[in-house]
Design a protein around this motif. Structure first.
Motif, PDB file in Angstrom:
ATOM      1  N   GLY A  66      -4.580  -7.796   5.250  1.00 29.77           N
ATOM      2  CA  GLY A  66      -3.546  -6.798   5.030  1.00 29.77           C
ATOM      3  C   GLY A  66      -3.338  -5.845   6.182  1.00 29.77           C
ATOM      4  O   GLY A  66      -3.805  -6.061   7.304  1.00 29.77           O
ATOM      5  N   VAL A  67      -2.652  -4.752   5.869  1.00 27.67           N
ATOM      6  CA  VAL A  67      -2.277  -3.743   6.861  1.00 27.67           C
ATOM      7  C   VAL A  67      -2.816  -2.389   6.402  1.00 27.67           C
ATOM      8  O   VAL A  67      -2.587  -1.975   5.263  1.00 27.67           O
ATOM      9  N   THR A  68      -3.519  -1.706   7.284  1.00 31.00           N
ATOM     10  CA  THR A  68      -4.009  -0.356   6.993  1.00 31.00           C
ATOM     11  C   THR A  68      -3.264   0.633   7.882  1.00 31.00           C
ATOM     12  O   THR A  68      -3.255   0.493   9.109  1.00 31.00           O
ATOM     13  N   THR A 132      -4.159   0.219  -1.763  1.00 36.26           N
ATOM     14  CA  THR A 132      -5.309   1.079  -2.030  1.00 36.26           C
ATOM     15  C   THR A 132      -5.213   2.330  -1.169  1.00 36.26           C
ATOM     16  O   THR A 132      -5.039   2.236   0.052  1.00 36.26           O
ATOM     17  N   VAL A 133      -5.296   3.483  -1.793  1.00 39.92           N
ATOM     18  CA  VAL A 133      -5.242   4.763  -1.088  1.00 39.92           C
ATOM     19  C   VAL A 133      -6.667   5.248  -0.831  1.00 39.92           C
ATOM     20  O   VAL A 133      -7.450   5.415  -1.765  1.00 39.92           O
ATOM     21  N   THR A 134      -6.999   5.441   0.437  1.00 37.93           N
ATOM     22  CA  THR A 134      -8.322   5.948   0.806  1.00 37.93           C
ATOM     23  C   THR A 134      -8.213   7.432   1.116  1.00 37.93           C
ATOM     24  O   THR A 134      -7.328   7.860   1.861  1.00 37.93           O
ATOM     25  N   THR A 135      -9.107   8.213   0.529  1.00 35.46           N
ATOM     26  CA  THR A 135      -9.093   9.660   0.724  1.00 35.46           C
ATOM     27  C   THR A 135     -10.399  10.114   1.366  1.00 35.46           C
ATOM     28  O   THR A 135     -11.256   9.302   1.714  1.00 35.46           O
ATOM     29  N   LYS A 141      -6.767   2.920  -6.495  1.00 35.44           N
ATOM     30  CA  LYS A 141      -5.788   1.854  -6.609  1.00 35.44           C
ATOM     31  C   LYS A 141      -4.423   2.438  -6.958  1.00 35.44           C
ATOM     32  O   LYS A 141      -4.307   3.474  -7.605  1.00 35.44           O
ATOM     33  N   ALA A 142      -3.385   1.725  -6.540  1.00 36.17           N
ATOM     34  CA  ALA A 142      -2.015   2.215  -6.716  1.00 36.17           C
ATOM     35  C   ALA A 142      -1.689   2.534  -8.170  1.00 36.17           C
ATOM     36  O   ALA A 142      -1.041   3.550  -8.460  1.00 36.17           O
ATOM     37  N   LEU A 159      -7.808  14.813   0.725  1.00 32.19           N
ATOM     38  CA  LEU A 159      -6.757  14.375   1.632  1.00 32.19           C
ATOM     39  C   LEU A 159      -6.728  12.855   1.748  1.00 32.19           C
ATOM     40  O   LEU A 159      -7.776  12.204   1.750  1.00 32.19           O
ATOM     41  N   ILE A 160      -5.530  12.304   1.846  1.00 30.16           N
ATOM     42  CA  ILE A 160      -5.390  10.879   2.129  1.00 30.16           C
ATOM     43  C   ILE A 160      -5.734  10.647   3.596  1.00 30.16           C
ATOM     44  O   ILE A 160      -5.277  11.377   4.477  1.00 30.16           O
ATOM     45  N   THR A 161      -6.548   9.631   3.858  1.00 25.83           N
ATOM     46  CA  THR A 161      -6.876   9.274   5.240  1.00 25.83           C
ATOM     47  C   THR A 161      -6.160   8.000   5.680  1.00 25.83           C
ATOM     48  O   THR A 161      -5.795   7.857   6.842  1.00 25.83           O
ATOM     49  N   SER A 162      -5.959   7.059   4.750  1.00 21.56           N
ATOM     50  CA  SER A 162      -5.249   5.821   5.094  1.00 21.56           C
ATOM     51  C   SER A 162      -4.794   5.122   3.820  1.00 21.56           C
ATOM     52  O   SER A 162      -5.245   5.449   2.717  1.00 21.56           O
ATOM     53  N   ILE A 163      -3.907   4.157   3.993  1.00 18.44           N
ATOM     54  CA  ILE A 163      -3.427   3.338   2.877  1.00 18.44           C
ATOM     55  C   ILE A 163      -3.463   1.886   3.335  1.00 18.44           C
ATOM     56  O   ILE A 163      -2.969   1.552   4.418  1.00 18.44           O
TER      57      ILE A 163
END
Length: 265
Positions: A66-68, A132-135, A141-142, A159-163
């Motif tokens: 996938g793509v982060t 998937t949202v990484t904080t 999960k979405a 805070l969100i760091t990446s998706i």
């Protein structure tokens, strides 16, 4: 604006420290919503923590699954990324139709997803691709992230760091934009993945949502004709000077069919 303390941290540790113990503090990424809100004195934060100095939050990584995308990655960077275009073309196409050039060069993916504006584009991609949202403290999960109008699962200071977006076998996004703002009056993201088919709708309701009837029909036959007779109830959908709830309900089917056609190209 009302007076507030301004912080521009250079690391995530500094950002979380600036927010800690301050329930009225607000993080700022692109500022597309926060700045106008402050100008109109509709919010009075004690502190504004500007995340633009944190280089580790921006960037795009692609691997076999996938793509982060880093939370502070600009819409324009997602739209122009050859890696995103190669892995998930529909995501790059979506980013390229957000707002206008000024918005795309300033707004960020993390800020948009965290804000969860009911007419924003990215929530449809997050939900439609089962991202998937990484904080700063966990992964979400979405299906568990978006809770309601401008409401998410994020806690104070988180805070969100990446998706991370899984690659799709097929995916497409189509929206009916407001002619002035380019926000989605209705936008539909359709994806066929290893985990099944997902159909996510933004703009039509107070919060992004899935349409199970369309997902089931497309799982059997991934074609626009498979969903042409599926009607979305107007109850609970947005209604304003730009379009009634009934009109938006009709647009869901229209945009969904166009998204499937796009995915099949």
């Amino acid at each position: 604006m009302y007076d507030f303390a301004y912080h521009r941290p250079k690391t995530m540790a500094e950002a979380t420290a600036a927010l800690k113990g301050k329930p009225e503090a607000r993080p700022m990424s692109g500022g597309m919503t926060l700045i106008p809100t402050l100008k109109q004195r509709l919010a009075k934060p004690s502190d504004v923590v500007d995340l633009n100095g944190i280089k580790e939050l921006a960037g795009i990584k692609v691997d076999g699954s996938g793509v982060t995308v880093g939370a502070m990655t600009r819409h324009a960077d997602v739209a122009s990324s050859a890696d995103v275009k190669g892995a998930i073309p529909a995501l790059a196409d979506l980013a390229g139709h957000i707002g206008d050039p000024a918005v795309r060069n300033r707004g960020t993916m993390g800020g948009s997803v965290a804000n969860n504006d009911p007419a924003a584009d990215y929530p449809a991609a997050v939900l439609g691709l089962d991202a998937t949202v990484t904080t700063t403290s966990r992964t979400i999960k979405a299906d568990d992230f978006f809770k309601g109008l401008f409401e998410t699962a994020l806690e104070d200071g988180e805070l969100i760091t990446s998706i991370t977006f899984p690659k799709a076998e097929k995916a497409g996004y189509m929206k009916f934009p407001n002619p002035a703002s380019r926000y989605a009056m209705v936008g539909v993201f359709v994806a066929k993945t290893a985990g099944g088919v997902r159909v996510a709708v933004t703009g039509a309701g107070p919060c992004v949502f899935r349409v199970k009837a369309m997902e089931d029909a497309l799982a059997r036959n991934f074609s626009a004709d498979a969903i042409k007779d599926i009607k979305v109830p107007a109850d609970g959908l947005n209604s304003d000077i730009h379009g009634s709830a009934e009109y938006r309900a009709h647009l869901v089917t229209v945009m969904a069919r166009r998204a499937v056609d796009q995915a099949n190209k």
